[in-house]
Write a protein that holds these residues in place. Structure first.
Motif, mmCIF file in Angstrom:
data_model
loop_
_atom_site.group_PDB
_atom_site.id
_atom_site.type_symbol
_atom_site.label_atom_id
_atom_site.label_comp_id
_atom_site.label_asym_id
_atom_site.label_seq_id
_atom_site.Cartn_x
_atom_site.Cartn_y
_atom_site.Cartn_z
ATOM 1 N N PHE A 149 5.586 -9.237 -3.941
ATOM 2 C CA PHE A 149 4.122 -8.894 -3.467
ATOM 3 C C PHE A 149 4.048 -7.981 -2.639
ATOM 4 C CE2 PHE A 149 1.085 -9.284 -0.026
ATOM 5 C CZ PHE A 149 -0.180 -9.110 -0.441
ATOM 6 N N LEU A 150 4.812 -7.740 -1.785
ATOM 7 C CA LEU A 150 5.071 -6.379 -0.792
ATOM 8 C C LEU A 150 5.146 -5.191 -1.675
ATOM 9 C CD1 LEU A 150 6.887 -7.676 2.427
ATOM 10 C CD2 LEU A 150 4.496 -7.368 2.140
ATOM 11 N N LYS A 151 6.182 -5.226 -2.779
ATOM 12 C CA LYS A 151 6.468 -4.082 -3.380
ATOM 13 C C LYS A 151 5.099 -3.657 -4.153
ATOM 14 C CE LYS A 151 10.229 -2.406 -6.247
ATOM 15 N NZ LYS A 151 11.471 -2.621 -6.625
ATOM 16 N N ALA A 152 4.628 -4.822 -4.753
ATOM 17 C CA ALA A 152 3.160 -4.363 -5.461
ATOM 18 C C ALA A 152 2.186 -3.733 -4.621
ATOM 19 C CB ALA A 152 2.812 -5.609 -6.110
ATOM 20 N N MET A 153 2.335 -3.926 -3.512
ATOM 21 C CA MET A 153 1.124 -3.376 -2.422
ATOM 22 C C MET A 153 1.457 -1.897 -2.363
ATOM 23 S SD MET A 153 -0.934 -5.657 -1.276
ATOM 24 C CE MET A 153 -1.477 -5.046 0.310
ATOM 25 N N VAL A 154 2.781 -1.537 -2.613
ATOM 26 C CA VAL A 154 2.849 0.004 -2.313
ATOM 27 C C VAL A 154 2.378 0.777 -3.756
ATOM 28 C CG1 VAL A 154 4.972 1.720 -2.107
ATOM 29 C CG2 VAL A 154 5.209 -0.470 -1.078
ATOM 30 N N ASN A 155 2.080 2.081 -3.321
ATOM 31 C CA ASN A 155 1.488 2.763 -4.469
ATOM 32 C C ASN A 155 2.631 2.913 -5.578
ATOM 33 O OD1 ASN A 155 -0.723 3.183 -3.349
ATOM 34 N ND2 ASN A 155 -0.539 5.497 -2.524
ATOM 35 N N LEU B 29 9.858 -2.915 3.087
ATOM 36 C CA LEU B 29 8.706 -3.571 2.175
ATOM 37 C C LEU B 29 7.528 -3.507 2.859
ATOM 38 C CD1 LEU B 29 10.370 -5.527 -0.535
ATOM 39 C CD2 LEU B 29 9.568 -3.272 -0.960
ATOM 40 N N PHE B 32 6.366 0.006 4.100
ATOM 41 C CA PHE B 32 5.751 0.876 3.059
ATOM 42 C C PHE B 32 4.451 0.192 2.668
ATOM 43 C CE2 PHE B 32 9.971 2.291 2.057
ATOM 44 C CZ PHE B 32 9.899 3.741 2.438
ATOM 45 N N ALA B 33 4.444 -0.981 2.361
ATOM 46 C CA ALA B 33 3.159 -1.696 2.056
ATOM 47 C C ALA B 33 2.313 -1.502 3.095
ATOM 48 C CB ALA B 33 3.643 -3.196 1.759
ATOM 49 N N ASP B 36 0.807 2.175 2.792
ATOM 50 C CA ASP B 36 -0.282 2.528 1.701
ATOM 51 C C ASP B 36 -1.470 1.498 1.659
ATOM 52 O OD1 ASP B 36 1.611 4.330 0.881
ATOM 53 O OD2 ASP B 36 2.252 3.057 -0.798
ATOM 54 N N ARG B 130 -6.416 -3.857 -3.922
ATOM 55 C CA ARG B 130 -5.019 -3.555 -3.931
ATOM 56 C C ARG B 130 -4.170 -4.912 -3.696
ATOM 57 N NH1 ARG B 130 -1.251 0.909 -2.275
ATOM 58 N NH2 ARG B 130 -2.992 1.797 -1.693
ATOM 59 N N ALA B 134 -1.734 -6.874 -6.363
ATOM 60 C CA ALA B 134 -0.523 -7.446 -6.031
ATOM 61 C C ALA B 134 -0.208 -8.672 -6.270
ATOM 62 C CB ALA B 134 -0.135 -6.963 -4.638
ATOM 63 N N SER B 137 0.357 -9.852 -9.929
ATOM 64 C CA SER B 137 1.636 -9.138 -10.419
ATOM 65 C C SER B 137 2.445 -10.223 -10.068
ATOM 66 C CB SER B 137 2.286 -7.607 -9.726
ATOM 67 O OG SER B 137 2.709 -7.754 -8.600
ATOM 68 N N VAL B 138 2.217 -11.092 -9.058
ATOM 69 C CA VAL B 138 3.494 -12.126 -8.920
ATOM 70 C C VAL B 138 2.828 -13.530 -9.341
ATOM 71 C CG1 VAL B 138 4.363 -11.235 -7.023
ATOM 72 C CG2 VAL B 138 2.480 -12.364 -6.511
ATOM 73 N N ILE B 146 1.818 -16.572 0.265
ATOM 74 C CA ILE B 146 1.897 -15.331 1.142
ATOM 75 C C ILE B 146 0.963 -15.346 2.309
ATOM 76 C CG2 ILE B 146 0.980 -12.914 0.954
ATOM 77 C CD1 ILE B 146 1.903 -13.431 -2.341
#
Lengths: 177, 177
Positions: A149-155, B29, B32-33, B36, B130, B134, B137-138, B146
DNA sequence: AAAAATATGTCAACATAGCTGACATAAATT
DNA sequence: AATTTATGTCAGCTATGTTGACATATTTTT
């Protein structure tokens, strides 16, 4: 009475809430979670006269020793003038050292010293403790889901940056002296 | 050669990695999350000459219309002098109005105007988009996990703050005119 | 009624961490 | 030899936080 641009100044008394497609609960949980997540290291840094900016520099230099100034700027997404101040302080206090690039001698490779590594560890510990506690309070299998999830939040275009860090799993083979 | 306080200045070449009990992957993560996550509204705010501070004020005033200055300071954890500047701008630009407290006339209740509500919506939309992407994608059942995780990341003593916001589920019964 | 406490506002000075623009230097590339 | 690149540095600006001091209106306590 003429009010500017079609809006009145009348107070709205209904709370904004996630009717439409608004995910307010995650928005604000993210805000509060990050606020407290950063408060742990902030307290430690205070004793050194450092701020969050120093933390980020120290973190990534420890995470990828030998990274050049340009690479660091790329990860942090700040200007070199902005980096210069905090980097200078970290070098002056003996937390980071610069080494002339072996191939391209214009480059300055950044490495942590023992002192810098120790501080990075001290800063990461309370954050890891908080994460561990939060993971324990949810399902055991949650870990992968949360990471995804966190990774998917990144551009998407910035995800390579993350992938290029030595992953917690695969340790790189460098030998220190 | 005497090196200060038991540490040498020798460069460490091994990447810091999550051997011990360090959860570096979630730490970075999260960094970065969040970076963004905040970049979406930042872009919109720029057009108004506003910053992240304005966003936070506008958000919570919309989330809990009628909250007092003291309550807002409590949520934001900043000083009143710091709040004063951004709040003044939001009032001057007609995004927020102040109403004298009905019981205690010393208090100033803060309400969004139509304009302020609209901007709050515009800022929440890209963030929700966003989050939705995200989540998609999970795993589908990931949402609750989450939310629980993020909530568990917040300091226990501050969780009441979150719970006292009108939850996305239970809408409070106030009727606007 | 007087005194004290509270909610808010405001002034002034300061710190941190970001920014832009301009220019300097050394080294690599063309 | 000329240009580009990696880095450093100077100067000044902005946004957002801080502390301390003080003013005002209102409520609470004595």
């Amino acid at each position: 009475m003429a009010d500017r641009s079609s809006h009145s100044t009348k107070p709205i008394r209904t709370p904004l809430s996630g009717e439409d497609d608004l995910d307010l609960s995650v928005i604000e949980l993210f805000f509060f979670a990050y606020r407290d997540f950063t408060s742990d290291p902030d307290q430690i840094l205070e004793a050194y006269g450092f701020g969050r900016a120093h933390h980020r520099v120290l973190y990534f230099v420890n995470r990828k020793p030998g990274l050049t100034v340009a690479e660091l700027l790329d990860v942090l997404q700040i200007t070199k003038q902005s980096l210069a101040r905090v980097l200078k302080q970290l070098i002056d206090t003996g937390h980071i050292v610069q080494v002339q690039g072996p191939r391209d001698r214009r480059q300055r490779e950044l490495y942590p010293t023992g002192k810098g590594r120790q501080l990075a560890l001290d800063l990461a510990k309370p954050q890891s403790r908080r994460i561990r506690a939060a993971l324990e309070s949810v399902d055991g299998s949650a870990r992968a889901v949360i990471q995804d999830f966190l990774k998917a939040m990144v551009n998407p275009e910035l995800r390579p940056q993350i992938d290029h860090l030595p992953s917690a799993g695969a340790i790189s083979k460098g030998a220190d002296e």
